[in-house]
Scaffold this motif. Structure first.
Motif, PDB file in Angstrom:
ATOM      1  N   GLN A  44       0.859  -1.183   0.000  1.00 54.90           N
ATOM      2  CA  GLN A  44       0.000   0.000   0.000  1.00 54.90           C
ATOM      3  C   GLN A  44       0.897   1.235   0.000  1.00 54.90           C
ATOM      4  OE1 GLN A  44      -2.053  -0.974   3.651  1.00 54.90           O
ATOM      5  NE2 GLN A  44      -3.921  -1.486   2.534  1.00 54.90           N
ATOM      6  N   TYR A  45       0.497   2.221  -0.775  1.00 56.31           N
ATOM      7  CA  TYR A  45       1.275   3.462  -0.903  1.00 56.31           C
ATOM      8  C   TYR A  45       0.282   4.553  -1.251  1.00 56.31           C
ATOM      9  CZ  TYR A  45       5.302   6.314  -2.398  1.00 56.31           C
ATOM     10  OH  TYR A  45       6.274   7.282  -2.517  1.00 56.31           O
ATOM     11  N   ASN A  46       0.015   5.441  -0.325  1.00 56.12           N
ATOM     12  CA  ASN A  46      -1.080   6.382  -0.567  1.00 56.12           C
ATOM     13  C   ASN A  46      -0.664   7.585  -1.414  1.00 56.12           C
ATOM     14  OD1 ASN A  46       0.172   8.027   1.391  1.00 56.12           O
ATOM     15  ND2 ASN A  46      -1.711   8.386   2.534  1.00 56.12           N
ATOM     16  N   ALA A  47      -1.671   8.307  -1.887  1.00 60.01           N
ATOM     17  CA  ALA A  47      -1.464   9.438  -2.788  1.00 60.01           C
ATOM     18  C   ALA A  47      -0.640  10.542  -2.136  1.00 60.01           C
ATOM     19  CB  ALA A  47      -2.811   9.985  -3.255  1.00 60.01           C
ATOM     20  N   PHE A  48      -0.865  10.796  -0.844  1.00 57.76           N
ATOM     21  CA  PHE A  48      -0.110  11.848  -0.159  1.00 57.76           C
ATOM     22  C   PHE A  48       1.382  11.540  -0.220  1.00 57.76           C
ATOM     23  CE2 PHE A  48       1.938  14.067   3.242  1.00 57.76           C
ATOM     24  CZ  PHE A  48       1.259  15.259   3.373  1.00 57.76           C
ATOM     25  N   GLU A  49       1.754  10.309   0.093  1.00 56.72           N
ATOM     26  CA  GLU A  49       3.173   9.948   0.094  1.00 56.72           C
ATOM     27  C   GLU A  49       3.742   9.954  -1.318  1.00 56.72           C
ATOM     28  OE1 GLU A  49       6.889   9.239   1.607  1.00 56.72           O
ATOM     29  OE2 GLU A  49       5.077  10.022   2.543  1.00 56.72           O
ATOM     30  N   SER A  50       2.963   9.523  -2.276  1.00 53.72           N
ATOM     31  CA  SER A  50       3.424   9.538  -3.666  1.00 53.72           C
ATOM     32  C   SER A  50       3.772  10.960  -4.105  1.00 53.72           C
ATOM     33  CB  SER A  50       2.343   8.952  -4.575  1.00 53.72           C
ATOM     34  OG  SER A  50       2.744   8.986  -5.916  1.00 53.72           O
ATOM     35  N   ARG A  51       2.905  11.915  -3.801  1.00 52.29           N
ATOM     36  CA  ARG A  51       3.163  13.317  -4.153  1.00 52.29           C
ATOM     37  C   ARG A  51       4.364  13.862  -3.391  1.00 52.29           C
ATOM     38  NH1 ARG A  51      -2.381  13.429  -3.665  1.00 52.29           N
ATOM     39  NH2 ARG A  51      -2.247  14.371  -1.602  1.00 52.29           N
ATOM     40  N   ALA A  52       4.421  13.598  -2.093  1.00 52.93           N
ATOM     41  CA  ALA A  52       5.479  14.159  -1.255  1.00 52.93           C
ATOM     42  C   ALA A  52       6.860  13.600  -1.619  1.00 52.93           C
ATOM     43  CB  ALA A  52       5.183  13.893   0.220  1.00 52.93           C
ATOM     44  N   ALA A  53       6.929  12.310  -1.928  1.00 51.36           N
ATOM     45  CA  ALA A  53       8.215  11.678  -2.234  1.00 51.36           C
ATOM     46  C   ALA A  53       8.555  11.739  -3.719  1.00 51.36           C
ATOM     47  CB  ALA A  53       8.189  10.222  -1.775  1.00 51.36           C
ATOM     48  N   GLY A  54       7.571  12.033  -4.549  1.00 48.19           N
ATOM     49  CA  GLY A  54       7.823  12.088  -5.978  1.00 48.19           C
ATOM     50  C   GLY A  54       8.007  10.714  -6.611  1.00 48.19           C
ATOM     51  N   LEU A  55       7.416   9.687  -5.993  1.00 45.09           N
ATOM     52  CA  LEU A  55       7.506   8.325  -6.517  1.00 45.09           C
ATOM     53  C   LEU A  55       6.103   7.812  -6.814  1.00 45.09           C
ATOM     54  CD1 LEU A  55      10.085   6.825  -3.990  1.00 45.09           C
ATOM     55  CD2 LEU A  55      10.524   7.543  -6.346  1.00 45.09           C
ATOM     56  N   SER A  56       5.906   7.301  -8.008  1.00 49.61           N
ATOM     57  CA  SER A  56       4.594   6.790  -8.371  1.00 49.61           C
ATOM     58  C   SER A  56       4.335   5.455  -7.682  1.00 49.61           C
ATOM     59  CB  SER A  56       4.503   6.596  -9.882  1.00 49.61           C
ATOM     60  OG  SER A  56       5.324   5.509 -10.278  1.00 49.61           O
ATOM     61  N   PRO A  57       3.069   5.143  -7.438  1.00 50.60           N
ATOM     62  CA  PRO A  57       2.745   3.833  -6.865  1.00 50.60           C
ATOM     63  C   PRO A  57       3.286   2.681  -7.714  1.00 50.60           C
ATOM     64  CG  PRO A  57       0.840   5.265  -6.746  1.00 50.60           C
ATOM     65  CD  PRO A  57       1.876   5.988  -7.559  1.00 50.60           C
ATOM     66  N   GLN A  58       3.268   2.831  -9.033  1.00 50.49           N
ATOM     67  CA  GLN A  58       3.765   1.774  -9.914  1.00 50.49           C
ATOM     68  C   GLN A  58       5.249   1.481  -9.675  1.00 50.49           C
ATOM     69  OE1 GLN A  58       2.125   4.535 -10.924  1.00 50.49           O
ATOM     70  NE2 GLN A  58       0.165   3.728 -11.625  1.00 50.49           N
ATOM     71  N   ARG A  59       5.978   2.494  -9.269  1.00 50.22           N
ATOM     72  CA  ARG A  59       7.413   2.336  -9.014  1.00 50.22           C
ATOM     73  C   ARG A  59       7.695   1.720  -7.642  1.00 50.22           C
ATOM     74  NH1 ARG A  59      11.784   7.254  -9.531  1.00 50.22           N
ATOM     75  NH2 ARG A  59      13.601   6.006  -9.017  1.00 50.22           N
ATOM     76  N   VAL A  60       6.731   1.831  -6.725  1.00 51.58           N
ATOM     77  CA  VAL A  60       6.939   1.440  -5.334  1.00 51.58           C
ATOM     78  C   VAL A  60       6.271   0.101  -4.983  1.00 51.58           C
ATOM     79  CG1 VAL A  60       6.415   2.137  -2.960  1.00 51.58           C
ATOM     80  CG2 VAL A  60       7.232   3.827  -4.603  1.00 51.58           C
ATOM     81  N   LEU A  61       5.049  -0.108  -5.440  1.00 50.75           N
ATOM     82  CA  LEU A  61       4.298  -1.313  -5.069  1.00 50.75           C
ATOM     83  C   LEU A  61       5.014  -2.574  -5.544  1.00 50.75           C
ATOM     84  CD1 LEU A  61       0.688  -0.054  -5.803  1.00 50.75           C
ATOM     85  CD2 LEU A  61       1.735  -0.413  -3.555  1.00 50.75           C
TER      86      LEU A  61
END
Length: 130
Positions: A44-61
Motif C-alpha cells: 500500500q502506498y497512498n497518494a499523499f506519500e506519492s506526491r510528497a516523495a515524488g515516486l509513483s505507486p507503480q514504481r513502489v508497489l
C-alpha cells in the motif's frame, strides 16, 4: 470528507482502521502511508506519500521497502523495530523524529511505526511539517 480523513496521524488505535480501509480512503489521509507485508514488500502506498516523495505507486508497489524504496529507513531506528516486535510477538506503535534522505534533500519528519502480530500489514506513517 470521508470517514478516514477524520483520523489524524496520532489517532489512537489507528492500525485496525488502516488494515480494513479501501485504497480510496487511504488516499484521503493528510499524511503519508506505506503499508508492507512480513517480507518487507510494499503493498500500500497512498497518494499523499506519492506526491510528497515524488515516486509513483507503480514504481513502489511490490518493491522491498527497506532495500529499494526507502533504504534510509533500513536501520535500528525503523526496520529493526519492526523485526524486534515481530520476533517478540508484540505490537508496535512508536512515533519518532526522523530525517528522510533518499532521492531528496534531507527532510525532517515524524514517523509512526505500526504493526501487530495478528495483522498481515505493517505501516510506516510519515508526517511532514506543513
Amino acid at each position: 470528507m470521508t470517514q478516514l480523513a477524520q483520523y489524524a496521524f496520532a489517532q489512537p488505535e489507528l492500525l485496525p482502521i488502516l488494515t480494513s480501509a479501501s485504497p480510496e480512503l487511504l488516499d484521503s489521509l493528510d499524511f503519508g502511508l506505506i503499508g508492507f507485508d512480513a517480507d518487507g514488500m510494499v503493498r500500500q502506498y497512498n497518494a499523499f506519500e506519492s506526491r510528497a516523495a515524488g515516486l509513483s505507486p507503480q514504481r513502489v508497489l511490490g518493491q522491498s521497502l527497506f532495500t529499494h524504496v526507502a533504504p534510509c529507513m533500513n536501520n535500528f531506528m525503523v526496520a529493526q523495530r519492526f523485526e524486534d516486535a515481530a520476533g517478540a510477538g508484540s505490537a508496535l506503535d512508536d512515533t519518532i523524529d526522523y530525517v528522510l534522505t533518499l532521492r531528496m534533500r534531507p527532510v525532517k519528519v515524524k514517523l509512526r511505526l505500526l504493526s501487530a502480530p495478528a495483522q498481515a500489514m505493517r505501516y510506516v506513517l510519515i508526517q511532514r511539517a506543513l
